[in-house]
Scaffold this motif. Structure first.
Motif, PDB file in Angstrom:
ATOM      1  N   ARG A 257       0.804  -1.218   0.000  1.00 23.16           N
ATOM      2  CA  ARG A 257       0.000   0.000   0.000  1.00 23.16           C
ATOM      3  C   ARG A 257       0.835   1.266   0.000  1.00 23.16           C
ATOM      4  O   ARG A 257       0.428   2.271  -0.571  1.00 23.16           O
ATOM      5  CB  ARG A 257      -0.941  -0.014   1.198  1.00 23.16           C
TER       6      ARG A 257
ATOM      7  N   CYS B  34       1.763   2.292  -3.479  1.00 21.41           N
ATOM      8  CA  CYS B  34       0.635   2.422  -4.413  1.00 21.41           C
ATOM      9  C   CYS B  34       0.205   3.892  -4.460  1.00 21.41           C
ATOM     10  O   CYS B  34       0.145   4.542  -3.416  1.00 21.41           O
ATOM     11  CB  CYS B  34      -0.485   1.551  -3.844  1.00 21.41           C
ATOM     12  N   PRO B  35      -0.073   4.458  -5.616  1.00 21.45           N
ATOM     13  CA  PRO B  35      -0.542   5.857  -5.634  1.00 21.45           C
ATOM     14  C   PRO B  35      -1.875   6.008  -4.903  1.00 21.45           C
ATOM     15  O   PRO B  35      -2.681   5.085  -4.889  1.00 21.45           O
ATOM     16  CB  PRO B  35      -0.697   6.179  -7.123  1.00 21.45           C
ATOM     17  N   ARG B  36      -2.080   7.195  -4.341  1.00 22.73           N
ATOM     18  CA  ARG B  36      -3.372   7.423  -3.661  1.00 22.73           C
ATOM     19  C   ARG B  36      -4.487   7.603  -4.673  1.00 22.73           C
ATOM     20  O   ARG B  36      -5.629   7.247  -4.416  1.00 22.73           O
ATOM     21  CB  ARG B  36      -3.275   8.643  -2.758  1.00 22.73           C
ATOM     22  N   GLN B  37      -4.165   8.202  -5.824  1.00 24.19           N
ATOM     23  CA  GLN B  37      -5.132   8.298  -6.935  1.00 24.19           C
ATOM     24  C   GLN B  37      -4.376   8.009  -8.220  1.00 24.19           C
ATOM     25  O   GLN B  37      -3.236   8.451  -8.397  1.00 24.19           O
ATOM     26  CB  GLN B  37      -5.767   9.690  -7.006  1.00 24.19           C
TER      27      GLN B  37
ATOM     28  N   TYR C 259     -13.825  -1.276  -8.229  1.00 23.45           N
ATOM     29  CA  TYR C 259     -13.110  -2.433  -7.694  1.00 23.45           C
ATOM     30  C   TYR C 259     -13.277  -2.522  -6.193  1.00 23.45           C
ATOM     31  O   TYR C 259     -13.703  -1.571  -5.542  1.00 23.45           O
ATOM     32  CB  TYR C 259     -11.632  -2.402  -8.099  1.00 23.45           C
ATOM     33  N   TRP C 260     -12.955  -3.696  -5.671  1.00 26.26           N
ATOM     34  CA  TRP C 260     -13.195  -3.998  -4.267  1.00 26.26           C
ATOM     35  C   TRP C 260     -11.862  -3.974  -3.536  1.00 26.26           C
ATOM     36  O   TRP C 260     -10.993  -4.815  -3.798  1.00 26.26           O
ATOM     37  CB  TRP C 260     -13.850  -5.373  -4.143  1.00 26.26           C
TER      38      TRP C 260
ATOM     39  N   ARG D  40      -8.309  -5.459   0.908  1.00 30.70           N
ATOM     40  CA  ARG D  40      -7.428  -5.542   2.077  1.00 30.70           C
ATOM     41  C   ARG D  40      -7.660  -4.382   3.061  1.00 30.70           C
ATOM     42  O   ARG D  40      -6.832  -4.091   3.915  1.00 30.70           O
ATOM     43  CB  ARG D  40      -5.974  -5.622   1.614  1.00 30.70           C
ATOM     44  N   SER D  41      -8.787  -3.713   2.931  1.00 31.50           N
ATOM     45  CA  SER D  41      -9.120  -2.584   3.806  1.00 31.50           C
ATOM     46  C   SER D  41      -9.854  -3.029   5.057  1.00 31.50           C
ATOM     47  O   SER D  41     -10.684  -3.941   4.996  1.00 31.50           O
ATOM     48  CB  SER D  41     -10.069  -1.621   3.100  1.00 31.50           C
TER      49      SER D  41
ATOM     50  N   ARG E 103     -11.785   9.972   0.354  1.00 34.80           N
ATOM     51  CA  ARG E 103     -11.728   8.897  -0.643  1.00 34.80           C
ATOM     52  C   ARG E 103     -10.833   7.762  -0.154  1.00 34.80           C
ATOM     53  O   ARG E 103     -10.316   6.966  -0.938  1.00 34.80           O
ATOM     54  CB  ARG E 103     -11.258   9.434  -1.995  1.00 34.80           C
ATOM     55  N   SER E 104     -10.682   7.678   1.135  1.00 35.23           N
ATOM     56  CA  SER E 104      -9.902   6.612   1.759  1.00 35.23           C
ATOM     57  C   SER E 104     -10.432   5.231   1.341  1.00 35.23           C
ATOM     58  O   SER E 104     -11.638   5.049   1.177  1.00 35.23           O
ATOM     59  CB  SER E 104     -10.029   6.768   3.274  1.00 35.23           C
ATOM     60  N   PRO E 105      -9.551   4.234   1.244  1.00 35.91           N
ATOM     61  CA  PRO E 105     -10.035   2.879   0.969  1.00 35.91           C
ATOM     62  C   PRO E 105     -10.762   2.257   2.164  1.00 35.91           C
ATOM     63  O   PRO E 105     -11.423   1.228   2.012  1.00 35.91           O
ATOM     64  CB  PRO E 105      -8.743   2.106   0.661  1.00 35.91           C
TER      65      PRO E 105
ATOM     66  N   ILE F 161     -15.413   0.125  -1.845  1.00 32.00           N
ATOM     67  CA  ILE F 161     -15.456   0.215  -3.306  1.00 32.00           C
ATOM     68  C   ILE F 161     -14.549   1.349  -3.746  1.00 32.00           C
ATOM     69  O   ILE F 161     -14.675   2.477  -3.270  1.00 32.00           O
ATOM     70  CB  ILE F 161     -16.900   0.468  -3.787  1.00 32.00           C
TER      71      ILE F 161
ATOM     72  N   SER G 178     -12.005   4.497 -10.363  1.00 37.68           N
ATOM     73  CA  SER G 178     -11.027   5.311 -11.094  1.00 37.68           C
ATOM     74  C   SER G 178     -11.521   5.549 -12.507  1.00 37.68           C
ATOM     75  O   SER G 178     -12.123   4.655 -13.120  1.00 37.68           O
ATOM     76  CB  SER G 178      -9.668   4.598 -11.197  1.00 37.68           C
TER      77      SER G 178
ATOM     78  N   ASP H  49      -5.025   2.725  -9.257  1.00 38.35           N
ATOM     79  CA  ASP H  49      -4.333   2.998  -7.987  1.00 38.35           C
ATOM     80  C   ASP H  49      -4.572   1.866  -7.003  1.00 38.35           C
ATOM     81  O   ASP H  49      -4.667   2.103  -5.804  1.00 38.35           O
ATOM     82  CB  ASP H  49      -4.819   4.325  -7.396  1.00 38.35           C
TER      83      ASP H  49
ATOM     84  N   THR I  37      -6.392  -6.995  -7.034  1.00 41.79           N
ATOM     85  CA  THR I  37      -7.644  -6.408  -6.527  1.00 41.79           C
ATOM     86  C   THR I  37      -8.838  -6.922  -7.353  1.00 41.79           C
ATOM     87  O   THR I  37      -8.806  -6.903  -8.585  1.00 41.79           O
ATOM     88  CB  THR I  37      -7.557  -4.863  -6.594  1.00 41.79           C
TER      89      THR I  37
END
Ligand code: SAM
Length: 165
Positions: A37, A40-43, A76-77, A80-81, A103-105, A111, A114, A132, A137
């Motif tokens: 994580r 991984c880009p935030r957006q 997408y789902w 891992r959140s 827009r936190s996961p 969900i 992008s 992102d 995923t």
């Protein structure tokens, strides 16, 4: 919260009610370069790396027409959140905001969406830039970017309804 599923100062978790089975099915898997994580880009960005959206066999015919659109919306789902925070501290500085203002996961139904740039479609795979999410995923849906989409169905009365008196 988000980054490694920790709880930060000021954040608030709740006990979620039992899950309702909405009948969701994962229709594919997203292949990206990111396996952790923090990397991984935030957006996603339109100039980000090429990623593969692998659509599972029963759904591949549903890709017909996708290539007509230069941009797609991908849902997408974020599997891992954690899903129990109602207040989060993105800056980890003790200040918090409600989950639905972020827009936190980390959300009750994790969900992610992008708008991606289409590179090409073939053999059940959609090649795009702008994602992102972590490698593997689960895929929920693909739609044309609404800004590019004109309904194919004939107009109906409600289309022009502004709700005004
Ligand atoms: N663009 C989407 C949105 O706005 O709905 C997602 C934004 S979310 C801030 C993106 C972050 O979610 C990534 O930086 C990563 O930390 C996290 N993430 C990505 N894939 C994930 C997964 N499968 N499970 C849990 N967290 C994930």
């Amino acid at each position: 919260m988000v980054r490694l599923n920790e709880i930060r100062a000021g954040e608030v978790a709740v006990e979620p009610p039992p899950a309702t089975d909405a009948g969701l099915v994962f229709i594919g898997r997203i292949r990206t370069p990111w396996t952790d994580r923090l990397g991984c880009p935030r957006q996603g960005r339109a100039d980000g790396p090429a990623c593969r959206i692998e659509v599972f066999p029963p759904w591949r015919d549903a890709l017909d027409g996708v290539a007509l659109y230069a941009r797609l919306e991908v849902l997408y789902w974020l599997d891992r959140s954690r899903r129990d925070l109602v207040r989060q501290s993105p800056a980890d500085d003790g200040t918090t905001r409600g989950t639905f203002s972020l827009r936190s996961p980390v959300r009750p139904n994790p969900i992610g969406t992008s708008i991606v740039t289409l590179i090409g479609v073939g053999d059940g795979v959609v090649h795009v830039r702008g994602l992102d999410c972590l490698d593997g995923t689960p895929l929920l849906d693909i739609k044309p970017d609404r800004a590019l989409f004109t309904p194919l169905a004939p107009p109906q009365a409600g289309d022009a309804d502004t709700g005004g008196a």
